[in-house]
Design a protein around this motif. Sequence first.
Motif: not given
Length: 199
Positions: A1-29
């Motif tokens: 998949n593309n547009s993969v994130g620990g919190i959100v894949g695709y967004t147009a919003q502000t993001i604050s005070n977040c963290y990710n501890k997992g492995t993230i893999r994109a198959t395309t971009s």
Amino acid sequence: NNSVGGIVGYTAQTISNCYNKGTIRATTSDAGGIAGTIYAGSDRKIYQCYNNGIIEGPMRIGGILGRIYSSNYLTVEQCYNLKDVKGNTYIAGIVGNIDGTYAKILNCYNMGDISGTQIAGIARGNGKIDTAKVVSCYNIGNLDATNKYGILYKYGNYGVTYNSYCLDTCGATDTIATSKSSTELKTLASTLDKTFTID
């Protein structure tokens, strides 16, 4: 998949005070520890977020954001990456690809190792970064690539850096980044941002 994130894949919003501890893999971009792609509206911000998971994929891969896609103002501020970022092209410790003229990366740092073919310690840009800025950032992660830039992988003469440094042993081969020893970086910590520590 593309547009993969620990919190959100695709967004147009502000993001604050977040963290990710997992492995993230994109198959395309477009993969990032916080968001895969952000299409920024007016004055959006990624603020006080961090990544502590391995991020990997073929293209546009970053420790915090895979891709900034916008001609509006977007600021990535007080964010950091702790783990490895792996891919092929457009790979960086904070933002894999800046595809927006008014992006700013402020008071961020990367500690993860970066590997690929076209990589940077903080951000990789393309032809649309003429007014993009990287300010008060540092990289201490190792760089493993043919083309490896300590802070910002620029497109021609576009994009600027201020008060930003890379560790002198990180492997950067560009002449843009200013290299510092670990001792020198510790003394500079307070000039970068009050949230940074000296260890």
